[in-house]
Write a protein that holds these residues in place. Sequence first.
Motif, PDB file in Angstrom:
ATOM      1  N   ASP A 146      81.677  37.503  57.528  1.00 24.07           N
ATOM      2  CA  ASP A 146      81.016  38.529  56.732  1.00 24.07           C
ATOM      3  C   ASP A 146      80.774  39.776  57.575  1.00 24.07           C
ATOM      4  N   SER A 147      80.470  40.868  56.899  1.00 24.25           N
ATOM      5  CA  SER A 147      80.215  42.126  57.593  1.00 24.25           C
ATOM      6  C   SER A 147      78.970  42.777  57.014  1.00 24.25           C
ATOM      7  N   ILE A 148      78.066  43.210  57.881  1.00 23.61           N
ATOM      8  CA  ILE A 148      76.842  43.864  57.429  1.00 23.61           C
ATOM      9  C   ILE A 148      76.360  44.832  58.500  1.00 23.61           C
ATOM     10  N   GLN A 149      75.755  45.928  58.057  1.00 23.57           N
ATOM     11  CA  GLN A 149      75.057  46.859  58.931  1.00 23.57           C
ATOM     12  C   GLN A 149      73.581  46.843  58.547  1.00 23.57           C
ATOM     13  N   VAL A 150      72.710  46.893  59.545  1.00 28.03           N
ATOM     14  CA  VAL A 150      71.265  46.890  59.275  1.00 28.03           C
ATOM     15  C   VAL A 150      70.585  47.869  60.228  1.00 28.03           C
ATOM     16  N   GLY A 151      69.759  48.737  59.681  1.00 31.36           N
ATOM     17  CA  GLY A 151      68.997  49.679  60.489  1.00 31.36           C
ATOM     18  C   GLY A 151      67.504  49.512  60.272  1.00 31.36           C
ATOM     19  N   GLN A 152      66.736  49.821  61.288  1.00 32.43           N
ATOM     20  CA  GLN A 152      65.283  49.730  61.189  1.00 32.43           C
ATOM     21  C   GLN A 152      64.681  51.039  60.671  1.00 32.43           C
ATOM     22  N   LEU A 153      63.698  50.903  59.792  1.00 31.54           N
ATOM     23  CA  LEU A 153      62.839  52.016  59.403  1.00 31.54           C
ATOM     24  C   LEU A 153      61.463  51.746  60.012  1.00 31.54           C
ATOM     25  N   ILE A 154      61.088  52.524  60.996  1.00 29.02           N
ATOM     26  CA  ILE A 154      59.802  52.326  61.655  1.00 29.02           C
ATOM     27  C   ILE A 154      58.711  52.963  60.795  1.00 29.02           C
ATOM     28  N   THR A 155      57.695  52.171  60.502  1.00 27.88           N
ATOM     29  CA  THR A 155      56.660  52.559  59.554  1.00 27.88           C
ATOM     30  C   THR A 155      55.319  52.753  60.240  1.00 27.88           C
ATOM     31  N   ALA A 156      54.631  53.812  59.857  1.00 25.07           N
ATOM     32  CA  ALA A 156      53.245  54.025  60.275  1.00 25.07           C
ATOM     33  C   ALA A 156      52.330  53.672  59.119  1.00 25.07           C
ATOM     34  N   MET A 157      51.195  53.067  59.414  1.00 25.33           N
ATOM     35  CA  MET A 157      50.227  52.739  58.373  1.00 25.33           C
ATOM     36  C   MET A 157      49.445  53.997  58.007  1.00 25.33           C
ATOM     37  N   ARG A 158      49.465  54.339  56.737  1.00 26.38           N
ATOM     38  CA  ARG A 158      48.960  55.638  56.317  1.00 26.38           C
ATOM     39  C   ARG A 158      47.453  55.781  56.463  1.00 26.38           C
ATOM     40  N   HIS A 159      46.720  54.647  56.524  1.00 25.55           N
ATOM     41  CA  HIS A 159      45.267  54.733  56.673  1.00 25.55           C
ATOM     42  C   HIS A 159      44.850  54.830  58.143  1.00 25.55           C
ATOM     43  N   ALA A 160      45.798  54.637  59.062  1.00 29.33           N
ATOM     44  CA  ALA A 160      45.497  54.702  60.489  1.00 29.33           C
ATOM     45  C   ALA A 160      45.779  56.112  61.015  1.00 29.33           C
ATOM     46  N   ASP A 161      45.506  56.318  62.273  1.00 26.87           N
ATOM     47  CA  ASP A 161      45.677  57.644  62.868  1.00 26.87           C
ATOM     48  C   ASP A 161      46.705  57.619  63.998  1.00 26.87           C
ATOM     49  N   ARG A 162      47.777  56.853  63.790  1.00 25.19           N
ATOM     50  CA  ARG A 162      48.790  56.708  64.827  1.00 25.19           C
ATOM     51  C   ARG A 162      50.128  57.295  64.405  1.00 25.19           C
ATOM     52  N   GLY A 163      50.111  58.175  63.413  1.00 18.79           N
ATOM     53  CA  GLY A 163      51.352  58.682  62.858  1.00 18.79           C
ATOM     54  C   GLY A 163      52.284  59.299  63.882  1.00 18.79           C
ATOM     55  N   LEU A 164      51.757  60.201  64.705  1.00 18.67           N
ATOM     56  CA  LEU A 164      52.604  60.867  65.689  1.00 18.67           C
ATOM     57  C   LEU A 164      53.118  59.872  66.726  1.00 18.67           C
ATOM     58  N   GLU A 165      52.250  58.965  67.151  1.00 22.50           N
ATOM     59  CA  GLU A 165      52.658  57.959  68.134  1.00 22.50           C
ATOM     60  C   GLU A 165      53.796  57.099  67.593  1.00 22.50           C
ATOM     61  N   ILE A 166      53.705  56.705  66.325  1.00 18.69           N
ATOM     62  CA  ILE A 166      54.737  55.863  65.725  1.00 18.69           C
ATOM     63  C   ILE A 166      56.004  56.679  65.461  1.00 18.69           C
ATOM     64  N   ALA A 167      55.844  57.938  65.121  1.00 16.08           N
ATOM     65  CA  ALA A 167      57.011  58.803  64.944  1.00 16.08           C
ATOM     66  C   ALA A 167      57.768  58.946  66.262  1.00 16.08           C
ATOM     67  N   ALA A 184      53.371  53.648  55.026  1.00 15.67           N
ATOM     68  CA  ALA A 184      53.103  52.648  53.998  1.00 15.67           C
ATOM     69  C   ALA A 184      51.644  52.230  54.069  1.00 15.67           C
ATOM     70  N   GLY A 185      51.247  51.345  53.151  1.00 16.65           N
ATOM     71  CA  GLY A 185      49.865  50.881  53.074  1.00 16.65           C
ATOM     72  C   GLY A 185      49.188  51.440  51.845  1.00 16.65           C
ATOM     73  N   ALA A 186      47.879  51.299  51.774  1.00 10.66           N
ATOM     74  CA  ALA A 186      47.109  51.781  50.624  1.00 10.66           C
ATOM     75  C   ALA A 186      47.398  53.264  50.401  1.00 10.66           C
ATOM     76  N   GLU A 187      47.916  53.592  49.225  1.00  7.19           N
ATOM     77  CA  GLU A 187      48.394  54.953  48.976  1.00  7.19           C
ATOM     78  C   GLU A 187      47.298  55.908  48.520  1.00  7.19           C
ATOM     79  N   ALA A 188      46.499  55.478  47.541  1.00  9.57           N
ATOM     80  CA  ALA A 188      45.475  56.354  46.984  1.00  9.57           C
ATOM     81  C   ALA A 188      44.457  56.740  48.058  1.00  9.57           C
TER      82      ALA A 188
END
Length: 376
Positions: A146-167, A184-188
Motif C-alpha cells: 500500500d501507499s500513503i502519505q501522512v503529515g502532522q498538524l501541530i495544534t495549540a490549545m486555544r484556552h492556553a497561552d502557548r500559541g507562539l511557542e507551539i507555532a 483547538a479546544g473549547a471554542e466559545a
Amino acid sequence: MTSENQFLLPNGVDIADLPKISLHDHLDGALRPQTILELANAVGIDVPETDPAKLGDWFLSQCDAGNLVDYLKTFDLTTAVMQTEEGLTRVAREFVKDLVADGVIYGEVRWAPEQHLTRGLTLDQAVEAVQAGIEQGIDDAERSGDSIQVGQLITAMRHADRGLEIAELAVRHRTNGVVGFDIAGAEAGFPASRHRVAFDYLAQEHFPVTVHAGEADGLDSIKSALFDGRALRLGHGVRIAEDITVERSDDEGTYVSLGETAQWVKDREIPLELSPSSNLQTGAIAAWGSDLVDHPFDVLYQLGFKTTVNVDNRTMSGTTLTRELGLLADAFSYDIDDLEVFQQNAARGAFLPLEDREELAEIISAGFEDAERYRD
C-alpha cells in the motif's frame, strides 16, 4: 448500504475501495480501545471499562452529549495514555495503519503536543515520537503493498497561552513531517484573535494554518479564524450556514442569499472540514435539527462551497471515513461522482506543494475510474 462494515453505492462500488483523503483527524481521538487498555495498564491508569468493545461503547455514550465541552472530557483518558515516547509512537503507528485500512492515501493528523508532557517529554521529543510512529506506519503500508502519505498538524490549545511557542515548534519541525498548524479546544470565548501573535509569526514563515471554527461558536469565531488566523481551511466550519438566508421557496426551487462571510468563504474556495457524525454529537448542527438529514452539508455542497468529509475523532464517534461517506450517501442520495468531488476538494486543500496536490488529484481520479470500470 449493506451492513455495518460494508458501504455500497447504488452502482455496487464499495466505498472502502475508493481512494480517500483525510484532513481533519485527531490523533488523541483515534486510539484503538485495546491499545487504551494496554497502555493504561502499563502506567496504572483506571479505565471505565476493561473490555475493548465495552470501552468503545463507553466513548460513544459519553460523546453523545450534545455539546463540545462534555464531548471533550473523554479526551482526558486518551491523552493520559499518550504521555510517553512509547505510547505516542504506538498510537501514531496504529493511526497510520487504520488510515490504510480505511482506503486513505493522504492524511493529516492533528494533535496538541502541549498536552503530552506530564511524564517528562519535551515538546520536541513528543513531536519526534509521533513522527517515528508515522514513519513506521508508512513502512508497514509499503511492506503490504500500500501507499500513503501522512503529515502532522501541530495544534495549540486555544484556552492556553502557548500559541507562539507551539507555532514555533511547528515551524521547527516543518522538515520533519509537520505540514501545518491548528488551534483547538473549547471554542466559545476563545477566538483565534487570542493567538494573533502566533498567526502573525506563521504568516511571516509562510506556514499553512487551519483553525477550528464554526463548530461550538458562530460567525464571529469564523471571522476571527479567517482574518486573525489567516486560515486556509476551516476546522468544521459548519456554522457558516448561519450566514445563508432562505429568501423564498416555491415549486421552482429554493432561493437563498449569502452574507458577506459566507460569500468570502465560497468565493475564495476555503475548504470546510466537515465531520458529520461528530457535528451531531457536539450539537454543532442543533440550529437545523438532530439527524444527519438536517446537516447543512448538502446545502453547502449544492451552493458550491468546498465541502470535505472527515471523521474528526474515530474513537469518539466509532467511525471511519468510509462510514462517514456512506452515511452521507444514504442521507442525501449521493453517487460516486459526488464522493469524488469531496475527495478532489480535499486534495486541493491539502497542506502540500501544488505539484503534490495535483498528483493526489490524479490518483483520486484514476482510483474512482478504476472502481467504476471494475463494477461495469
